[in-house]
Design a protein around this motif. Structure first.
Motif, PDB file in Angstrom:
ATOM      1  N   ARG A   3     -12.856   1.666 -33.006  1.00  0.00           N
ATOM      2  CA  ARG A   3     -14.017   2.474 -32.638  1.00  0.00           C
ATOM      3  C   ARG A   3     -14.726   3.004 -33.893  1.00  0.00           C
ATOM      4  NH1 ARG A   3     -15.567   4.847 -27.865  1.00  0.00           N
ATOM      5  NH2 ARG A   3     -13.659   4.261 -26.799  1.00  0.00           N
ATOM      6  N   HIS A  12     -28.495   0.843 -34.912  1.00  0.00           N
ATOM      7  CA  HIS A  12     -28.522   1.273 -33.524  1.00  0.00           C
ATOM      8  C   HIS A  12     -29.927   1.305 -32.932  1.00  0.00           C
ATOM      9  CE1 HIS A  12     -28.440   4.356 -30.284  1.00  0.00           C
ATOM     10  NE2 HIS A  12     -27.358   3.682 -29.939  1.00  0.00           N
ATOM     11  N   PHE A  69     -28.815  -3.393 -23.529  1.00  0.00           N
ATOM     12  CA  PHE A  69     -28.212  -2.906 -24.771  1.00  0.00           C
ATOM     13  C   PHE A  69     -26.774  -2.439 -24.536  1.00  0.00           C
ATOM     14  CE2 PHE A  69     -27.260   0.874 -27.352  1.00  0.00           C
ATOM     15  CZ  PHE A  69     -27.211   0.285 -28.600  1.00  0.00           C
ATOM     16  N   GLN A  70     -26.584  -1.651 -23.475  1.00  0.00           N
ATOM     17  CA  GLN A  70     -25.245  -1.116 -23.242  1.00  0.00           C
ATOM     18  C   GLN A  70     -24.252  -2.219 -22.906  1.00  0.00           C
ATOM     19  OE1 GLN A  70     -24.772   2.152 -23.895  1.00  0.00           O
ATOM     20  NE2 GLN A  70     -22.594   1.613 -23.809  1.00  0.00           N
ATOM     21  N   VAL A 111     -20.873  -3.096 -25.040  1.00  0.00           N
ATOM     22  CA  VAL A 111     -19.514  -3.185 -24.473  1.00  0.00           C
ATOM     23  C   VAL A 111     -18.877  -4.512 -24.863  1.00  0.00           C
ATOM     24  CG1 VAL A 111     -18.222  -3.375 -22.310  1.00  0.00           C
ATOM     25  CG2 VAL A 111     -19.954  -1.603 -22.582  1.00  0.00           C
ATOM     26  N   PHE A 168     -18.086  -4.542 -28.626  1.00  0.00           N
ATOM     27  CA  PHE A 168     -16.920  -3.707 -28.928  1.00  0.00           C
ATOM     28  C   PHE A 168     -15.631  -4.428 -28.543  1.00  0.00           C
ATOM     29  CE2 PHE A 168     -14.092  -0.072 -27.714  1.00  0.00           C
ATOM     30  CZ  PHE A 168     -13.845   0.339 -29.011  1.00  0.00           C
ATOM     31  N   LEU A 176     -26.637   7.643 -30.805  1.00  0.00           N
ATOM     32  CA  LEU A 176     -25.481   6.770 -31.049  1.00  0.00           C
ATOM     33  C   LEU A 176     -24.225   7.293 -30.364  1.00  0.00           C
ATOM     34  CD1 LEU A 176     -24.114   4.426 -32.537  1.00  0.00           C
ATOM     35  CD2 LEU A 176     -23.940   5.882 -34.541  1.00  0.00           C
ATOM     36  N   THR A 189     -24.025   6.106 -26.889  1.00  0.00           N
ATOM     37  CA  THR A 189     -23.644   4.687 -26.814  1.00  0.00           C
ATOM     38  C   THR A 189     -22.138   4.535 -26.988  1.00  0.00           C
ATOM     39  OG1 THR A 189     -25.764   4.040 -27.760  1.00  0.00           O
ATOM     40  CG2 THR A 189     -23.998   2.427 -27.854  1.00  0.00           C
ATOM     41  N   LEU A 190     -21.615   5.210 -27.992  1.00  0.00           N
ATOM     42  CA  LEU A 190     -20.178   5.075 -28.269  1.00  0.00           C
ATOM     43  C   LEU A 190     -19.335   5.639 -27.137  1.00  0.00           C
ATOM     44  CD1 LEU A 190     -20.151   6.003 -32.056  1.00  0.00           C
ATOM     45  CD2 LEU A 190     -19.970   3.729 -31.043  1.00  0.00           C
ATOM     46  N   LYS A 222     -19.802   5.428 -24.074  1.00  0.00           N
ATOM     47  CA  LYS A 222     -19.717   4.545 -22.900  1.00  0.00           C
ATOM     48  C   LYS A 222     -18.879   3.303 -23.170  1.00  0.00           C
ATOM     49  CE  LYS A 222     -24.241   5.891 -21.197  1.00  0.00           C
ATOM     50  NZ  LYS A 222     -25.640   5.468 -21.130  1.00  0.00           N
ATOM     51  N   LEU A 223     -18.360   3.174 -24.376  1.00  0.00           N
ATOM     52  CA  LEU A 223     -17.554   1.995 -24.686  1.00  0.00           C
ATOM     53  C   LEU A 223     -16.122   2.206 -24.236  1.00  0.00           C
ATOM     54  CD1 LEU A 223     -18.752   1.256 -28.315  1.00  0.00           C
ATOM     55  CD2 LEU A 223     -19.529   0.203 -26.204  1.00  0.00           C
ATOM     56  N   ALA A 224     -15.548   1.145 -23.675  1.00  0.00           N
ATOM     57  CA  ALA A 224     -14.141   1.219 -23.276  1.00  0.00           C
ATOM     58  C   ALA A 224     -13.602  -0.177 -23.150  1.00  0.00           C
ATOM     59  CB  ALA A 224     -13.989   1.963 -21.955  1.00  0.00           C
ATOM     60  N   THR A 225     -12.381  -0.349 -23.468  1.00  0.00           N
ATOM     61  CA  THR A 225     -11.701  -1.629 -23.230  1.00  0.00           C
ATOM     62  C   THR A 225     -10.680  -1.389 -22.126  1.00  0.00           C
ATOM     63  OG1 THR A 225     -10.012  -1.120 -24.834  1.00  0.00           O
ATOM     64  CG2 THR A 225     -11.931  -2.312 -25.629  1.00  0.00           C
ATOM     65  N   GLU A 257      -8.046   1.028 -22.632  1.00  0.00           N
ATOM     66  CA  GLU A 257      -8.383   2.439 -22.773  1.00  0.00           C
ATOM     67  C   GLU A 257      -8.696   3.122 -21.443  1.00  0.00           C
ATOM     68  OE1 GLU A 257     -11.326   1.288 -26.138  1.00  0.00           O
ATOM     69  OE2 GLU A 257     -11.177   3.442 -26.060  1.00  0.00           O
TER      70      GLU A 257
END
Lengths: 180, 298
Positions: A5, A16, A37-38, A42, A45, B25, B28-29, B31-34, B37
């Motif tokens: 992360r 960004h 974008f989102q 995802v 990442f 930013l 955005t960060l 909402k990230l998940a694997t 997680e």
């Protein structure tokens, strides 16, 4: 996961806003662009461990955005059957801009015309005209030859010219939700 | 101002506006998940729905497999003349020579089991989620429900494909009825069993590896299925529907000769593979939607 992360945050930070803008330019509405974008973030990442060279992050990330855009374009083929006026509205989200009404009308005109291009031409045009990418960079991103990119740009531009000739500027009113 | 100038000016405005009010930013960060997680305390209804759907799909597949096994035993041991024509009164007429009714009965059985399993799964989730991690419940049923659902669907198509497309109802007439039943003889019966097992294994790998990444395979499978079905109908009804012309217009036509066994068996295998792509892909997509929903809610 925390290290990943942190790495992602460090790499995405300088890009960004530009990538958000790129995604929004590719889509028919700002809300669609934010979704694109989102979704791309995802995916990026999740695949970050596969990226070995941080210097290649920019092209790698744009390629993911383009890939997601293609997938979404195919998935939403039925939207081509709807009138453009319906799908370019920024409904449901307050995206009222600080920018002037002229910008709103002009961006809406550009978005409406871009939405009528095939996805590959739209990507090439946006990368070249808005994101200031070089042709060889676009070719590497789209995995085609430079001549193919030139062809896409020329055809896209010609199509845009024809669309603008068909619908002169005053004929496209600003959307109600977009006025400041 | 020329057209090109207007386009460039509009693009400049679009670029300015696209970078206006960009979400930060941090958002955005956040909402990230694997999958690793996903928090243990996801909204219960999301997990419950995923669990119930998976169990219901698996139970439906298991029911289809059970019904097909019974049908094969019935055809192979008790009464192999299901497609031999209906010459008696009711209820013989309802059963013999009406393979579509058997297919509909199977479909009804699967739907009923699907509904009942949904209800049971809901109650089981209610009880079990108190002492077990709900997410673990959902992932725990993933494997077997996937395999059963894909195998049930594929086996259904394999058997009914054989009954409809290979054996047929009318076209081979009495002259060739014995020949047309050849696939149900013991050696071919064994081959069917092997194919169904292969379907289980193939379905597993398709779900896990291939189709999740390549949804276009679903459409390819659909096209193959249509082509195979078209060929099947051509053999079943005769060229250009000559059987029906003969039946309804009493035209004197020559019945199309039955295709060789190898072609009929190959058609079944290809058709089953096509369905494996279509059905496997549909289940893969359903599963991916569930995962995406879980990730989104998380």
């Amino acid at each position: 996961v925390d290290a990943r992360r942190e790495r992602f945050a460090r790499l995405i930070e300088p890009l960004h806003d530009r990538v958000v803008g790129f995604a929004r330019c590719l889509c028919r509405s700002t809300a669609d662009g934010d979704d694109l974008f989102q979704e791309a973030m995802v995916r990026a990442f999740a695949k970050l461990d596969g990226l070995r060279d941080d210097a290649a992050f920019r092209r790698w990330l744009y390629r993911i955005v383009v890939s997601v855009h293609r997938t979404r374009s195919r998935r939403a083929f039925w939207r081509r059957l709807l009138p453009l006026a319906e799908v370019t509205e920024d409904t449901g989200v307050d995206y009222r801009s600080e920018s002037n009404p002229g910008d709103v009308a002009a961006s809406r005109r550009a978005r409406t015309a871009l939405a009528r291009l095939p996805a590959v031409q739209r990507e090439a045009i946006v990368l070249f005209e808005i994101e200031d990418w070089q042709i060889d960079e676009i070719a590497a991103l789209q995995r085609v030859s430079t001549s193919a990119v030139k062809s896409r740009l020329a055809r896209g531009r010609a199509r845009l010219r024809a669309l603008y000739d068909e619908a002169p500027a005053p004929a496209v009113p600003a959307a109600a939700g977009e006025t400041p | 101002m020329t057209g090109d100038d207007r386009i460039s000016a509009d693009f400049a405005a679009l670029a300015r506006r696209a970078r206006d009010r960009v979400p930060p930013l941090v958002a955005t960060l956040a909402k990230l998940a694997t999958p690793a997680e996903f928090p243990a305390t996801l909204p219960r209804f999301v997990l419950e729905r995923a669990y119930v759907h998976r169990v219901a799909r698996g139970a439906g597949g298991a029911m289809a497999l059970a019904c097909l096994a019974a049908l094969l035993v019935f055809l192979g041991v008790v009464e192999p003349n299901l497609g031999g024509g209906a010459y008696g009164g009711w209820p013989e007429q309802l059963v013999y020579g009406h393979k579509a009714l058997v297919a509909i009965a199977l479909l009804c059985a699967v739907l009923v089991v699907h509904l009942v399993a949904s209800r049971i799964a809901e109650r089981r989730f209610e009880r079990a989620s108190v002492r077990v991690d709900p997410l673990q419940l959902v992932t725990g049923v993933d494997a077997w429900t996937t395999v059963l659902a894909v195998a049930g669907a594929m086996a259904s198509v394999l058997v009914f494909g054989m009954l409809f497309v290979i054996v047929g109802d009318h076209s081979f007439e009495q002259l060739v009825i014995d020949e047309s039943w050849r696939p149900l003889r013991p050696s071919t019966f064994g081959m069917l069993v092997v194919l169904i097992v292969a379907a289980l294994v193939g379905g597993w790998f398709a779900m896990r590896r291939v189709l999740v990444e390549r949804p276009m395979a679903i459409f390819a499978g659909f096209v193959v299925l249509l082509v195979v079905a078209s060929f099947g109908l051509r053999f079943d009804n005769g060229c250009l529907g000559e059987h029906y012309r003969h039946m309804y217009f009493e035209e004197a036509v020559t019945t199309t000769p039955p295709p060789p066994d190898a072609i009929r068996i190959a058609m079944t295998i290809i058709g089953t593979f096509a369905v494996y792509l279509v059905v496997g892909g549909m289940f893969a997509r359903a599963r991916r939607r569930e995962l995406a929903e879980v990730a989104h809610r998380g």
